[in-house]
Write an enzyme that holds these catalytic residues in place. Sequence first.
Site, PDB file in Angstrom:
ATOM      1  N   GLU A 113     -10.602 -12.401   0.953  1.00 32.23           N
ATOM      2  CA  GLU A 113     -11.182 -13.660   0.471  1.00 32.23           C
ATOM      3  C   GLU A 113     -11.783 -14.509   1.584  1.00 32.23           C
ATOM      4  O   GLU A 113     -12.512 -15.463   1.311  1.00 32.23           O
ATOM      5  CB  GLU A 113     -10.116 -14.465  -0.286  1.00 32.23           C
ATOM      6  CG  GLU A 113      -9.761 -13.826  -1.628  1.00 32.23           C
ATOM      7  CD  GLU A 113      -8.635 -14.551  -2.353  1.00 32.23           C
ATOM      8  OE1 GLU A 113      -7.945 -15.363  -1.719  1.00 32.23           O
ATOM      9  OE2 GLU A 113      -8.454 -14.289  -3.554  1.00 32.23           O
ATOM     10  N   GLU A 116       6.186   3.053   2.945  1.00 31.87           N
ATOM     11  CA  GLU A 116       6.730   1.952   3.750  1.00 31.87           C
ATOM     12  C   GLU A 116       7.811   2.412   4.726  1.00 31.87           C
ATOM     13  O   GLU A 116       8.199   1.660   5.617  1.00 31.87           O
ATOM     14  CB  GLU A 116       7.295   0.863   2.844  1.00 31.87           C
ATOM     15  CG  GLU A 116       8.570   1.229   2.110  1.00 31.87           C
ATOM     16  CD  GLU A 116       9.140   0.024   1.362  1.00 31.87           C
ATOM     17  OE1 GLU A 116      10.293  -0.348   1.647  1.00 31.87           O
ATOM     18  OE2 GLU A 116       8.439  -0.537   0.500  1.00 31.87           O
TER      19      GLU A 116
END
Length: 271
Positions: free
Chosen positions: A79, A110
């Site tokens: 963004e 992960e």
Amino acid sequence: MKRVTEQDSNYRHIDQMSVGEILMNINNEDKTVPLAVEKAIPQIEKLATAVAERMQQGGRLFYIGAGTSGRLGVVDASECPPTYGVPFDWVVGIIAGGDTAIRRAVEFAEDDEQQAWADLREFNINSKDCLVGLAASGTTPYVIGGLNKARAQGILTGCIVCNSGSPIAAESDFPVEVVVGPEFITGSTRMKSGTAQKLVLNMLSTTVMIKLGRVVDNKMVDMQLTNNKLVDRGTQMVMDELHISQPEASSLLTQYGSVRKAVEAGQKSTL
């Protein structure tokens, strides 16, 4: 360390609650998140100040995380270009498991302590840059490994976690610990923890972009004009700043392609 994020929910028999009760109780828990963030503002201030200083000297900001935390980092990074008109490589979000993991969980991604550094090296990360690790638990191996390697290379490190005294905080020059307490559904850290991380990411990137000169007064003068709504917003900004009509502002914006350039051109023409 005490894993507050894994503690049992304060609520029992959630499966027997009415819809109204579920919503009210989730909302009651959500109300506590901004208060937890407020307590962490001194830590956030240190991180934001350090990141802004590095980026003013030509550095970049990287986020790494897994699952919800990784997705939030990708969102915040993605963004920045449309909002502030910065290059796409100024703020980079990397998620364990790659872009596939944005939409679908990648099993055990992960848990790979070496992969984060491999992912970061694809972007030629260097000692001018900053790396912020995102993990609600503060224990994600992917993030720990990335921060450890980065720190050894002189890269500024920070984190946003929701437990105190975590291994990830220990690998960070500027840790941010927002302890929001047990989740409404036990261990569901996409809820309060995710909200806390989103709030801190908003604070961090917004503050940094302001300090990089990407906001004038309270306006996003470098935003990308990628749809009619944003063109209308940009036109209004030019109108307000130069005190001119809508057609005049629209013409300037079309000619110069950005609010900043349109305003600067309009100001020069009046001299």
